[in-house]
Structure formats: C-alpha cells, structure tokens
Design an enzyme around this catalytic site. Structure first.
Site: not given
Length: 451
Positions: A43, A133, A223, A285, A378, A431
């Site tokens: 990634n 990714r 995502h 953001r 989570e 992921e």
C-alpha cells in the site's frame, strides 16, 4: 486460522459460483504445502508505504497467513527521518527505528525486501505474487485485475480523479516490477470497485450531464476493499446467509469515515463521492459542505482553490471544529464539560445518523445487520450507542452490556439485544488479507502466472 483470531474464516465464498476455482486454489496450496511461498501486499501512499507478507500454506481454511508486516512513514520529509516499523505476526515482535537514508518509495521498498531476505525469506523468488491497493479504478476498472499495460494505462488515467493516491499506487507497482521482474504477477485491487454496482440515479450529481459524459464526474465511493472483506468474510458467515440474501448497512468509521448501503448483497449507495471528501465528518475532512461556501471563501476571504482544498481535507472535520482529530480526546474533553468538544461530537454523530436514516429508507426498513468497523467503529462503544440511540421502534436495539464489553481477540461480535429485529455487529476489517485473497485468486492458473 488467522493468527490471533478466535474465529475460523472460510475462503470458499470469494470464489462465488465458481467452485472449480476453489478446487484450483486448494491444488495450488497443496503444491506449496512443504515449501515456503509468499504473497506480498503493498500500500504505497503519498508519503508512506505499508507492506504485509502472507505465507501461502495448507491449513484447514486454505487461508494465507500473515507473516511479517511493516510501515514506512514520513518518506521524503526533509525535516525528519523516515519512521520504520516492523512486526512479525508469529513472534509478536515489533521493531521501531528512524532511518534518514530512506528518502523515496524505492528506498523503502528496497529496505523492506532486504529486511525480509535477512530475517524472513530465503530468496526473492519465494514471493510468488504481489498485490497492490489502488485507490481509484475510475469507471473502467471495476474488479481486481492482473496488472498489464492496459491496466497501468487506466490507473494512470484515473489519477485525474485521485491525484494524491493513484500515481503513488502506480509507482509502487512499477517499483515492485523492477525488483521482482515481469514473471512475478502483480494484482491491483481498487477501493472504488465494490461501489461499481451503485445505480446511475444514486451515483449521478445533479450537474450538467456532459460533466459525467465527458469527464466522468460522479460518485465513486472509497473503502471498497474493507467493505468487501466485511461483507464476504464476516457478515456472510456471521449471519449464515448467502451474500445475495443480505441487506446491510456498514459503517467504516476511522480517521477517514464512510458508510455503505448493501441491498441483496451489492452496494447501492455510499457516503463518499467523487473524492473521499464527501459524506461523514472525519478526523480532518469536512464531509458534506454547501458548495456555495467555496465562492464565499474565494471572493470574500481571498483563498485560492488549493488553500480551500487543503482546508477541507486537512484542517476541517473534528480537528476544524475543536482542534482535536482523535475521538478519544474529543470524548475526554466532552466529559470534562468542554462545550466546543461536545458540539464537535454532536456534529459527528448527527451526520452519521443522517446517512443511517437515508439507508434505512433505501432498504425499506428491511435491514438484516448494521455493522461497525475500523478504528472508531470497532473501539468506541459510546459512539455506537449514540449513533443507534432511540431506534428500537425501527427494530434496532443495542444491548448496552454487550456493547460496553471490551472487544476480545476476535473477528466479530454481536452487540444487539435479544429483541432487536436487526442484528448489530462489531467487526475487525482486514483489507490486506482481502488483497492477498484477490491476488491468489487471480494468479492461480498456469495461464495467468505465465502472462
């Protein structure tokens, strides 16, 4: 079993209605049962690079097993050395160091390979495939794909939609090819591909149609790799239902946050849009903002487009509202009667509930499961409780004791009450494992491996 996980996960569902591929995968694993063969997942970010090495071995689930992982941060930062972290899954050992010699992603990749060769693998050919990714696939790359010239070209073309990410992702692919050669297959897994099933009426903006037709301006969503892992590897098993029978709302709540609405096993809407800026309130953001604000910022405050973009992406969200980007700090301040932090948290929760309500309507109240994942989803029982408060009349009810229990080392747990019509899940996303699974699936056959 995945090391450290209390739940057995089966790989078969990723092959869907193609059981011959599952049998092919088993034969592939058997072929390397007595050898050490690995899949490397990369990634490459704008100033960082993460890698995870999975061993392909025969076990009861035929799942790749995490072997070693690492992170390089502050790559190219002239003021600070690169921060390097290594961790071996089996030994639980973690190394943290600073290395000023790592100035580029190529330096980081070489450092990772050298480290793995010295401590973990015998030779570079033990790595049989590399998965990457890639943030944006545009409208053309709607499934994971073996990288060839055409795929590279499309990734580069989609860089106009994600300039900070795609070019670095593509750089990671090219660097890996330089190290491994063209005979080692590489696979690109796209964040946007999961959302390719969103219908046109949900992905179009009410702008002049030619902006979509000529420039591909539309909602794409992000995502997707996390959502696919949660849906295929968690929800399907937890609910004991086929994927195409599942109606779900998934909340990926982290520093970057989004939600996805799943109807009959496919995504029909998501909160992020043309860029990762749309939707929920995030760490830095803004999420949804009236576009008219931009004209005001430009005309009255004399801010340039770059300044406005930087503010919306790096200086807004929780950080912009209260000066803290970490939810734990915001909640601690809120508990100490900090009114600014209280308001920031309320804005965050309000925005999530706004999308939740829209998705409940989209599914016409027929929701099998609401699933929370990623850092905040989570780990914050309070956030889950506030997001789902007073929804029992809609068939959504938390069990406060289960919700407040500290999560054990498990892949998922139910936190709904016995009387809740809708199941409520807290799940750990992975992921990198999803990328490894896609990489193995796409590089199974001799034909694919020779191309």
């Amino acid at each position: 079993m995945i090391p450290g996980k209390g739940l057995t996960l089966k790989i078969r569902p990723i092959f869907g209605s193609r059981p011959q591929l599952y049998g092919q995968y088993r034969r592939y694993v058997h072929q390397f049962a007595n050898q050490r063969k690995y899949v490397l997942v990369i990634n490459a970010g704008s100033s960082s690079m993460k890698f995870k090495l999975f061993q392909v071995l025969q076990n009861e689930d035929y799942l790749p097993t995490a072997y070693v992982e690492g992170t390089f941060e502050r790559i190219g930062d002239a003021s600070h050395p690169c921060v390097v972290t290594y961790r071996r899954a089996r030994e639980g050992m973690k190394e943290l160091l600073e290395d000023s010699s790592i100035q580029t992603h190529r330096d980081a990749f070489k450092n990772a390979i050298d480290k793995m060769l010295s401590d973990d693998i015998k030779c570079i050919s033990d790595i049989v495939a590399v998965g990457h990714r890639v943030v944006h696939g545009g409208e053309y790359l709607t499934n994971s794909a073996i990288v060839d010239k055409n795929v590279e070209s499309y990734i580069e073309k989609a860089a106009a939609l994600a300039p900070l990410h795609n070019l670095k992702n593509l750089s990671g692919i090219r660097i890996a090819r330089d190290f491994f050669g063209s005979r080692t297959p590489q696979v690109a897994v796209f964040d946007t591909s999961f959302h390719a099933t969103i219908p046109m009426h949900a992905f179009l903006y009410a702008l002049p149609l030619k902006l979509y037709q000529q420039h591909s301006v539309r909602k794409y969503g992000m995502h997707g790799t996390s959502y696919r892992y949660i849906l295929e590897q968690i929800i399907v098993k937890a609910m004991k239902k086929p994927r195409d029978h599942i109606h779900a709302i998934i909340l990926h709540l982290g520093a970057g946050s989004s939600m996805a609405c799943i109807k009959s096993g496919i995504c029909v809407d998501t909160s992020m849009g043309f860029t990762p800026l749309e939707g929920l309130v995030m760490a830095t953001r803004s999420g949804d903002v009236d576009p008219g604000v931009f004209r005001f910022l430009s005309d009255w405050l004399k801010m340039s487009p770059i300044d406005i973009d930087d503010m919306l992406n790096k200086e807004s969200g929780l950080f912009g509202l209260c000066g803290d980007r970490d939810l734990r700090s915001v909640l601690e301040r809120s508990d100490n009667n900090d009114e600014v932090a209280k308001t920031a948290y309320k804005v965050l929760v309000h925005r999530i509930r706004k999308y939740l309500g829209a998705y409940l309507l989209e599914l016409e109240g027929n929701v099998d499961v609401i699933c929370f994942t990623a850092g905040m989803g989570e780990n914050s029982a309070r956030l889950r409780s506030d997001v789902l408060s007073n929804l029992s009349t809609l068939g959504v009810e938390l069990d406060s004791d289960l919700n407040n229990e500290l999560g054990k080392d498990e892949s998922f747990r139910f936190v709904n009450s016995d009387t809740s019509k809708t199941k409520i899940l807290v799940a750990r996303t992975n992921e990198e494992l999803q990328i490894a699974l896609d990489t193995i699936q796409l590089t199974l056959s001799p034909r694919n491996r020779s191309e």
